[in-house]
Structures are given as C-alpha cells and as structure tokens.
Write an enzyme that holds these catalytic residues in place. Structure first.
Site, PDB file in Angstrom:
ATOM      1  N   CYS B  33       0.824  -1.207   0.000  1.00 36.98           N
ATOM      2  CA  CYS B  33       0.000   0.000   0.000  1.00 36.98           C
ATOM      3  C   CYS B  33       0.856   1.254   0.000  1.00 36.98           C
ATOM      4  O   CYS B  33       0.495   2.274  -0.560  1.00 36.98           O
ATOM      5  CB  CYS B  33      -0.827   0.097   1.278  1.00 36.98           C
ATOM      6  N   ASP B  35       1.640   2.522   3.033  1.00 37.24           N
ATOM      7  CA  ASP B  35       1.383   3.111   4.346  1.00 37.24           C
ATOM      8  C   ASP B  35       1.202   2.022   5.390  1.00 37.24           C
ATOM      9  O   ASP B  35       0.389   1.119   5.205  1.00 37.24           O
ATOM     10  CB  ASP B  35       0.097   3.959   4.327  1.00 37.24           C
ATOM     11  N   CYS B  58       3.490   8.495   3.733  1.00 36.26           N
ATOM     12  CA  CYS B  58       3.679   9.850   3.230  1.00 36.26           C
ATOM     13  C   CYS B  58       3.464  10.876   4.337  1.00 36.26           C
ATOM     14  O   CYS B  58       3.218  10.533   5.492  1.00 36.26           O
ATOM     15  CB  CYS B  58       2.712  10.096   2.078  1.00 36.26           C
ATOM     16  N   CYS B 102      -5.930   6.149   1.875  1.00 37.25           N
ATOM     17  CA  CYS B 102      -4.748   5.348   2.185  1.00 37.25           C
ATOM     18  C   CYS B 102      -3.999   5.842   3.410  1.00 37.25           C
ATOM     19  O   CYS B 102      -3.478   5.071   4.193  1.00 37.25           O
ATOM     20  CB  CYS B 102      -3.823   5.392   0.989  1.00 37.25           C
TER      21      CYS B 102
END
Lengths: 391, 137
Positions: B33, B35, B58, B102
C-alpha cells in the site's frame, strides 16, 4: 544555504542568455511569421535560424526536418498518431516499451481504444534496458511503428537505440524515439541513431516551457493532427510561437557548444552523489543501469521509508527532488517504470530521484550528502518496518 | 498541498516510538500500500496513559498518526473509541482528497490497539488492500 534544485529532469530554468535572445520577439519583432511584410519576414527569419540550430544539435541533414511543437508531449503525440494514421492501411500494429513516458503510452492506448490498433509493449530487464532482440521478435507483417525512448526520465537508462533503429530499417518500419530527456544531456545524432522521428523538449535544456520539436526524416510521410494554416510545412498548424522558438534555438546553440563540458561535470557530480549515498546510508539500491545512464540522473531506493515524506523533508531543508512513490504519482500505484523493472512496490515507494543541471555545484552535492542521511535516520526511526528488520 | 497543521505535525511528530510493555498494539496497512501505521497504548484506570506510534508512509500518514496520539492521550477508552478517521482529518484542517483513504488510517490503528487491549479480535492489516496484488479495491 540557498535552495538547491535537483529536479532538472522535471524542468530547468530558462538560461539568462536564452531569455535575452527571446525578449525582442515579444515587443519589437512581433510580426506573424506567415505575414509578407517586413515585420513578418523578420520573425520568419528568426524562426528559420532557430530551426537550423535545433537541426544542428541533433545532426539532422536539413533544418526542414524539424517541426516545432508546443513541447515534448505534442511531439510524441504527433509522431505516434501521425505515423499510425498515415500507415493504417498497411497495418495496425505498434511496438513500444513498458517504460515509456505517458506521452507515448497514452497515445498508443488511444489508438488501441479508438482506432483498432494493437500495441506490443516490450519488457525491460532489472536495469531498465530493452533488448533489441525482443523488438526484432515482436515485429509482425502489420507493424507500422516502433517507438522506444532514448533515455528514461525516471531512471536515466540509455537504450540501445542505434541497434533497434537498424532492425527497424531492415524491416522497413518507421522508428520513433522520445529523446526528451537525452537531448542536451548526451550527444544525440539522428543518423547515428537510425531514427525516422525524434521528440525533443526545450525546457529540459534551459529553454522555456511550452516549446518542443519533432524531427521527421525527409521522405517520412505523416498525417498532422493540428489542422489549420500552412505553418510548419503543413505538418503543424498554428501561428509560430516565435519568442519560444528563438529561445529553443538559442538554448540548442549553447548546449551544443558546452555539451562535452556539461556531460563531464554532471557525470562527476552524479557519481559523487551515488557513491556518497551508498557510502553514508545502508540498505539503498541504485535503480537503473550504473553506466548506461544519463549524466544527470540519480535514482535510488532507500529501504524502510516512503518517498513523499522523504521529499517533504528535503523540501523543508531547501532541496528539491522527486520520487516514484505512489503518493507522488497521483495514483495508488508507484512508478510504472520501477514496477516494469521488477522492483517491488515497497522498494518503489522509497525511491528518490535527484537530477542535476548545468547550474548545480559540487558544494550543493556535498550539502545534500550531509542532509540526506539525517533525514533518512529520522524517518527510519519512526518506521515500523525498520524495527521489524532489527527484531 | 498540505495544511499548515499537517506540516507542523509532519515536521515535529509527537509520541514517536513503541511502548515496551504495551497494553495494546494495533497495526494497519502493508508495505505494498505504501502506508503502515502501528500504535501502542498503555492503559491505566480505563485511561490511555501513554501512546506511541510508528509510521511508514507519506506526509499525511505521519501527520495523522501524530495528531491521533495527541488527541487521545489522557482520554478514556470510551472516548478514544469514538475517534474516527474523519475526526483526525478535520483536526488537521483537512487532507487532500487523494490522501483520505490510504494515508488516513491512524484512527483504525488506534481502534485495533484498543481492541487488542480489550481482548477483542480485529482483522489484521489494511482492510481495503488486496495483499496479493497490492491494489486497492
């Protein structure tokens, strides 16, 4: 320290000499290059002079083989759609690679969806190289176009274009290369590369944004997709963007003269960056080929951290870079180039691209090498997967 | 792209780390993913006495994790259970739309940590991810 710009593969600043050359064409010499009067003739002369300089930069036999466009994307679109449309009676098969820029991939998808073409995408190896034999094998009786990029925008891998060009020549198939990242960075000669069409973009070598060109070898027939006036020998209608064309000509002239020097300097800085990162940070991997790579490109995956948070931290320290992470691609998937090279999602998320330009200095590279390991340490300290590794 | 509040938490994340003798641990996401968030809590008298996070992801992922720990530290389990991903995004002054799915999973991670403390089962990993393909459904 002043901000450090290491995203020259995205765009470069317009060189002051280029801007100075452009300026008179906004105000004093403003004529329409198609007009018969003195104002128009002066603009026309400037356009033709720029065409010669761009032709000279890429070793074209004749200036008229250069068609100015609004940029690299338009050049790619014109090449792919134009050649496909021209030859659609002969066949509807196109060969391209898995790591092309979207400006090539999406026109190909468009031709598949709306015009019944079939596209074969040649895979690349783990260093991002296309094998010319794979291209030869993919050729069919109905293949009308091969389009493989000269150098990749993300990982900088330089493809064996001359070899692929020879194959295309032998089979009598039109061959296009997207040389947007290569022109102005390495020597590019359309005859040595055996290409029929080549795309280039001004703002990658210190001309302004919004100007590019397509080289079309004499004798290559192409259907235009901008219809209107008779500009660019009927291949691209629209009043010439005279100031930008002049700028691109000037930038081409400058980069041709300084190419050897620029290439040497950037290669030295590039290798200093790569070696410095490999020395100071553990568990990193260089993406792309170590030697067959653009002199200005560093692409490194740093394990256990994510690209966007790396970029934001660098930005906070005044360093501009880019990443192939999904978070920066505008989609949920990381870079299609890294994935095509067989790099896992996890490693691709942690990719960092640093691309050098003519104005970067040794001191800037040293500063980056000083700052980057600290950021990596900070991010790894909060990474749950870095911990798992230690446990 | 990000609000000042997001950047402030991103630059100075609160409560980083893992509690050694955690009473509850929750993890969501996976490396595919892009994350992963892991939250650990210490609970005493039904109050979250201490909370720490570790996040791979992120800027939004880090900021949401950080503010989540801040929002529930010292709160009762019951109050903490009410926290939603939406509340977290709002507390940060909003998130870019593409980050809402996400990268905004910290409240889910917290919920898993609380469930873990309460001895309840929660599915593991990111519910929205197909682990095989790595594609979001």
């Amino acid at each position: 320290m002043e901000p450090i710009y290491l995203d020259n593969a995205s765009t470069t600043p317009t060189a002051p000499e280029v801007l100075a050359a452009m300026k008179p064409y906004f105000t004093d010499t403003f004529g329409n290059a198609s007009s018969v009067h003195a104002f128009g003739r002066e603009s026309k002369e400037a356009v033709e002079e720029a065409r010669e300089k761009v032709a000279d930069l890429i070793g074209a036999d004749e200036p008229r083989e250069i068609i100015f466009t609004s940029g690299g994307t338009e050049a790619d679109n014109l090449a792919i759609k134009g050649i496909a449309m021209q030859n659609r009676e002969q066949g509807k098969h196109i060969i391209t690679s898995a790591i092309e820029h979207h400006a090539v991939l999406h026109p190909c998808e468009y031709l598949e969806e709306y015009h019944g073409f079939e596209v074969t995408s040649i895979p690349v190896d783990e260093e991002g190289l296309v094998n010319p034999l794979d291209v030869a094998e993919a050729v069919r009786d109905d293949t009308v176009l091969i389009s493989i990029m000269l150098a990749n925008n993300e990982v900088g891998t330089i493809q064996p274009i001359a070899e692929i060009g020879k194959i295309a020549q032998q089979k009598g198939i039109c061959f296009h290369t997207d040389a947007v990242q290569a022109v102005g960075s390495i020597p590019v000669d359309v005859n040595e590369l055996n290409v029929d069409l080549l795309s280039l973009s001004g703002h990658k070598f210190n001309a302004p944004k919004g100007i590019g060109a397509l080289y079309i070898r004499k004798g290559t027939r192409i259907v235009p997709f901008m219809h209107g006036g008779a500009q660019e020998r009927g291949k691209r209608a629209s009043t010439e963007n005279v100031p930008s064309i002049v700028g691109m000509g000037k930038a081409a002239e400058i980069v041709k003269n300084e190419l050897k020097e620029k290439q040497e300097k950037l290669t030295r800085l590039r290798d200093k960056l790569i070696e410095g990162i490999e020395e100071r940070i553990d568990e990193v991997q260089l993406n792309g080929h170590r030697n067959k790579r653009l002199p200005n490109n560093v692409n490194i995956s740093i394990r256990y951290i994510e690209g966007e948070s790396l970029l934001l931290n660098l930005d906070l320290k005044g360093i501009a870079a880019s990443s192939g992470s999904a978070c920066t691609s505008g989609s949920l998937d990381p870079s299609h180039v890294l994935l095509a090279m067989g790099i896992s999602h996890e490693i691709a998320h942690g990719s960092l691209r640093l691309t050098l330009g003519k104005y970067n200095t040794e001191a800037e590279v040293e500063h980056v090498l000083d700052v980057l390991p600290k950021i990596v340490e900070k991010l790894r300290a909060m990474s749950p997967i870095y911990n798992q590794k230690e446990a | 792209m990000y609000s000042d509040k997001v950047m402030e938490h991103f630059e100075n994340p609160r409560n980083i780390g893992e509690l050694e003798d955690a009473d509850g641990v929750g993890e969501v996401g996976n490396p595919t993913c892009g994350d992963i968030m892991k939250i650990s809590i210490n609970v005493e008298d039904d109050i979250i006495q201490d909370i720490k996070f570790k996040t791979f992801g992120c800027g939004a992922a880090i900021a949401t994790s950080s503010i989540t720990t801040e929002m529930v530290k010292g709160k009762s389990i019951k109050e903490a259970q009410k926290l939603t991903n939406k509340d977290v995004a709002e507390a940060l002054g909003g998130l870019p739309p593409e980050k809402m799915h996400c990268s905004n999973l910290a409240a889910d991670a917290l919920k898993k940590a609380i469930n873990n403390y309460l001895g309840l089962n929660g599915g593991d990993m990111c519910d929205d991810c197909d682990d095989k393909s790595g594609k979001h459904q």
